[in-house]
Scaffold this motif. Structure first.
Motif, PDB file in Angstrom:
ATOM      1  N   GLU A  48      10.469  -9.493 -15.309  1.00  0.00           N
ATOM      2  CA  GLU A  48       9.793  -9.358 -14.025  1.00  0.00           C
ATOM      3  C   GLU A  48      10.360  -8.191 -13.235  1.00  0.00           C
ATOM      4  N   LEU A  49       9.491  -7.576 -12.436  1.00  0.00           N
ATOM      5  CA  LEU A  49       9.892  -6.475 -11.585  1.00  0.00           C
ATOM      6  C   LEU A  49      10.661  -7.017 -10.383  1.00  0.00           C
ATOM      7  N   VAL A  50      11.829  -6.438 -10.138  1.00  0.00           N
ATOM      8  CA  VAL A  50      12.671  -6.863  -9.026  1.00  0.00           C
ATOM      9  C   VAL A  50      12.533  -5.915  -7.836  1.00  0.00           C
ATOM     10  N   ALA A  51      12.637  -4.611  -8.114  1.00  0.00           N
ATOM     11  CA  ALA A  51      12.592  -3.615  -7.042  1.00  0.00           C
ATOM     12  C   ALA A  51      12.199  -2.267  -7.619  1.00  0.00           C
ATOM     13  N   ALA A  52      11.574  -1.447  -6.792  1.00  0.00           N
ATOM     14  CA  ALA A  52      11.170  -0.110  -7.213  1.00  0.00           C
ATOM     15  C   ALA A  52      11.330   0.852  -6.053  1.00  0.00           C
ATOM     16  N   ILE A  53      11.591   2.132  -6.408  1.00  0.00           N
ATOM     17  CA  ILE A  53      11.727   3.163  -5.386  1.00  0.00           C
ATOM     18  C   ILE A  53      11.027   4.423  -5.871  1.00  0.00           C
ATOM     19  N   SER A  54      10.260   5.025  -4.977  1.00  0.00           N
ATOM     20  CA  SER A  54       9.556   6.255  -5.288  1.00  0.00           C
ATOM     21  C   SER A  54       9.451   7.069  -4.011  1.00  0.00           C
ATOM     22  N   SER A  55       8.710   8.167  -4.083  1.00  0.00           N
ATOM     23  CA  SER A  55       8.526   8.980  -2.879  1.00  0.00           C
ATOM     24  C   SER A  55       7.777   8.213  -1.803  1.00  0.00           C
ATOM     25  N   GLY A  56       7.077   7.165  -2.202  1.00  0.00           N
ATOM     26  CA  GLY A  56       6.320   6.370  -1.244  1.00  0.00           C
ATOM     27  C   GLY A  56       7.124   5.285  -0.564  1.00  0.00           C
ATOM     28  N   GLY A  57       8.368   5.103  -1.011  1.00  0.00           N
ATOM     29  CA  GLY A  57       9.200   4.085  -0.394  1.00  0.00           C
ATOM     30  C   GLY A  57       9.731   3.091  -1.400  1.00  0.00           C
ATOM     31  N   THR A  58      10.048   1.900  -0.914  1.00  0.00           N
ATOM     32  CA  THR A  58      10.619   0.862  -1.766  1.00  0.00           C
ATOM     33  C   THR A  58       9.741  -0.384  -1.746  1.00  0.00           C
ATOM     34  N   ASN A  59       9.829  -1.142  -2.829  1.00  0.00           N
ATOM     35  CA  ASN A  59       9.120  -2.415  -2.937  1.00  0.00           C
ATOM     36  C   ASN A  59      10.040  -3.428  -3.592  1.00  0.00           C
ATOM     37  N   TYR A  60       9.896  -4.682  -3.190  1.00  0.00           N
ATOM     38  CA  TYR A  60      10.750  -5.750  -3.697  1.00  0.00           C
ATOM     39  C   TYR A  60       9.924  -6.979  -4.044  1.00  0.00           C
ATOM     40  N   ALA A  61      10.412  -7.699  -5.051  1.00  0.00           N
ATOM     41  CA  ALA A  61       9.843  -9.008  -5.327  1.00  0.00           C
ATOM     42  C   ALA A  61      10.154  -9.926  -4.150  1.00  0.00           C
ATOM     43  N   ASP A  62       9.256 -10.840  -3.864  1.00  0.00           N
ATOM     44  CA  ASP A  62       9.463 -11.754  -2.734  1.00  0.00           C
ATOM     45  C   ASP A  62      10.772 -12.521  -2.858  1.00  0.00           C
ATOM     46  N   SER A  63      11.154 -12.831  -4.097  1.00  0.00           N
ATOM     47  CA  SER A  63      12.344 -13.649  -4.329  1.00  0.00           C
ATOM     48  C   SER A  63      13.648 -12.944  -3.964  1.00  0.00           C
TER      49      SER A  63
END
Length: 123
Positions: A48-63
């Motif tokens: 499962e995807l936990v976190a990601a970072i790109s030029s658009g910002g960061t994203n996280y799993a709700d957990s």
């Protein structure tokens, strides 16, 4: 040879912290428009995807929102995952992933996975 090398996993008590690192070898982050991610896979479960970072910002799993922080150091071509307030359910093998297009060069995207690092949260 293009590769990602993870480090920083280990055994930690519930409520503790760990910082995972993932260093690129054979390429540099700055040469690509790149998305860097951390995934995890617990025994018997899908990755499962936990976190990601790109030029658009960061994203996280709700957990993990509010507990984990992903960051990158382009000068070191390294991506980090700071994990705080760890829980038993965070126990998994953690993998880093890089996907990117080379700047100024038309060609297929680079996709690379690390070998994984074990994180065990237990008292």
């Amino acid at each position: 040879q293009v590769q990602l090398v993870e480090s920083g996993g280990g055994l930690v008590q519930p409520g503790g912290s760990l910082r995972l690192s993932c260093a690129a070898s054979g390429f540099t982050f700055s040469s690509y428009t790149m998305t860097l991610s951390w995934y995890r896979q617990a025994p018997g479960k899908e990755r499962e995807l936990v976190a990601a970072i790109s030029s658009g910002g960061t994203n996280y799993a709700d957990s993990v929102k509010g507990r984990f922080t992903i960051s990158r150091d382009n000068a070191k071509s390294t991506v980090y995952l700071q994990m705080n307030s760890l829980k038993a359910e965070d126990t998994a093998v953690y993998y880093c992933n890089a996907v990117g297009l080379r700047r100024g060069v038309l060609g297929p995207p680079l996709t690379c996975w690390g070998q994984g690092t074990q994180v065990t949260v237990s008292s």
